[in-house]
Design an enzyme around this catalytic site. Sequence first.
Site, PDB file in Angstrom:
ATOM      1  N   PHE A 227       0.865  -1.193   0.000  1.00  0.00           N
ATOM      2  CA  PHE A 227       0.000   0.000   0.000  1.00  0.00           C
ATOM      3  C   PHE A 227       0.898   1.238   0.000  1.00  0.00           C
ATOM      4  CE2 PHE A 227      -1.920  -3.403   2.556  1.00  0.00           C
ATOM      5  CZ  PHE A 227      -3.087  -3.668   1.854  1.00  0.00           C
ATOM      6  N   ASP A 296       1.005  -0.543   5.494  1.00  0.00           N
ATOM      7  CA  ASP A 296       0.341   0.708   5.872  1.00  0.00           C
ATOM      8  C   ASP A 296      -0.920   0.873   5.028  1.00  0.00           C
ATOM      9  OD1 ASP A 296      -0.184   3.160   7.024  1.00  0.00           O
ATOM     10  OD2 ASP A 296       1.162   4.267   5.711  1.00  0.00           O
ATOM     11  N   CYS A 336      -5.004   2.617  10.612  1.00  0.00           N
ATOM     12  CA  CYS A 336      -5.495   3.994  10.767  1.00  0.00           C
ATOM     13  C   CYS A 336      -7.007   4.007  10.914  1.00  0.00           C
ATOM     14  CB  CYS A 336      -5.057   4.856   9.587  1.00  0.00           C
ATOM     15  SG  CYS A 336      -5.647   4.253   7.998  1.00  0.00           S
TER      16      CYS A 336
END
Length: 395
Positions: A227, A296, A336
């Site tokens: 990513f 990520d 996140c």
Amino acid sequence: MRHHYDMAGIVVKPRARILHGHDWVFSSEVLKVFGHPADGDVISLKDGKDHLIGSAIYNSKSQIVARRFSRRKQDLDLDFFKRRIGQAADYRARRRVDPKVCRVVWSESDGLPGVIIDRYGEHFVLQTLTLAMDMRKESIANALIDLFGVKNIIERNEAPIRRAEGLELRSGVLRGDAPSQIDIEIGGLKFDVDLLHGQKTGFYLDQLRNYETIAQQASDRRVLDCFANQGAFALVCARAGASEVTAVEAGAENIAAARRNAERSELSVNWIEQDVFQFLRAAERAQAQYDLIILDPPSFTKTKSGIGDAMRGYRELHMRAFKLLSKDGLVATFSCSHHVSENGFAQMIAAALVDARRSARRLRRFEQAPDHPVLPTLPETEYFKGVLLEMMPAR
């Protein structure tokens, strides 16, 4: 006894979260509404004993009916915005955040519910994710001009969360003639950032401090950046002397930007435009091996109800990555999504290690950057978590 209210507002139920330190009032926590407030108004919040518990922004269409922004009577005027944004900038200066590239305002954490302001040099990018703040974005823009002397302010209001407030999605230039493409420098590398179309407000500012931390682990290692977005992790690892760097990213525009960034810094990265899960399955079949893998991903869930699917996705992702690591290889992994708790994330990693038949040690935790401050009374202000793991040889 009659109550005399000088301002419309709501009385909250005795068990409402706001009486225990939170700043939101949910529709289920409203005892009664008085004085006919309109959506987007500033209202008074009162407890059952008629005590003022603060001023809030109101939106009857949202599940979060009221968001407190002050414990006193307070209006949202230009002076208020200048004071709050100024305090936010002072806080970041004290925390030694680079004032030229940072998140200047992070919503409730800076006392401005639904307002996000990111700074890229002389360009400011604004998001107004609540109705009341959206209605006052001209005041916010004026406050930025008065405080920082800025000329260019871009609006990036295409976040789907705006729909929960009954707001349409849009982006464009609010003030000045802001160019879409600008240059920023991160960790000594130059990046092209597209302020009108890039991820979030142009770049993932919440990772700024972690690029250098990961780069310190990259020397002489075979690195896989999953990513990759615009290639920041891949590029800092290449510059730090990784023996080879492979970066996987599904978005064609992101890969194109990453290639441009690599060319500018004369760094060699093997860019692969592909779905990360497909890539990892093929890499396992090919018996590929890496010494440092960076995971990520974008948020796998924006809602509580999607958490089960998200955790299955995270678990498969980690299991496949663990299988590709050398005997003492490292993985830096980040989430996140606010809805994924630190505990849930740790349990998922443990389950993925079992699935992959690997053992690992945790070397460190990654925290939210200081320009995205977390309020202990408002867990929603914390979304970012991560760990650095080192694989252990088979025993």
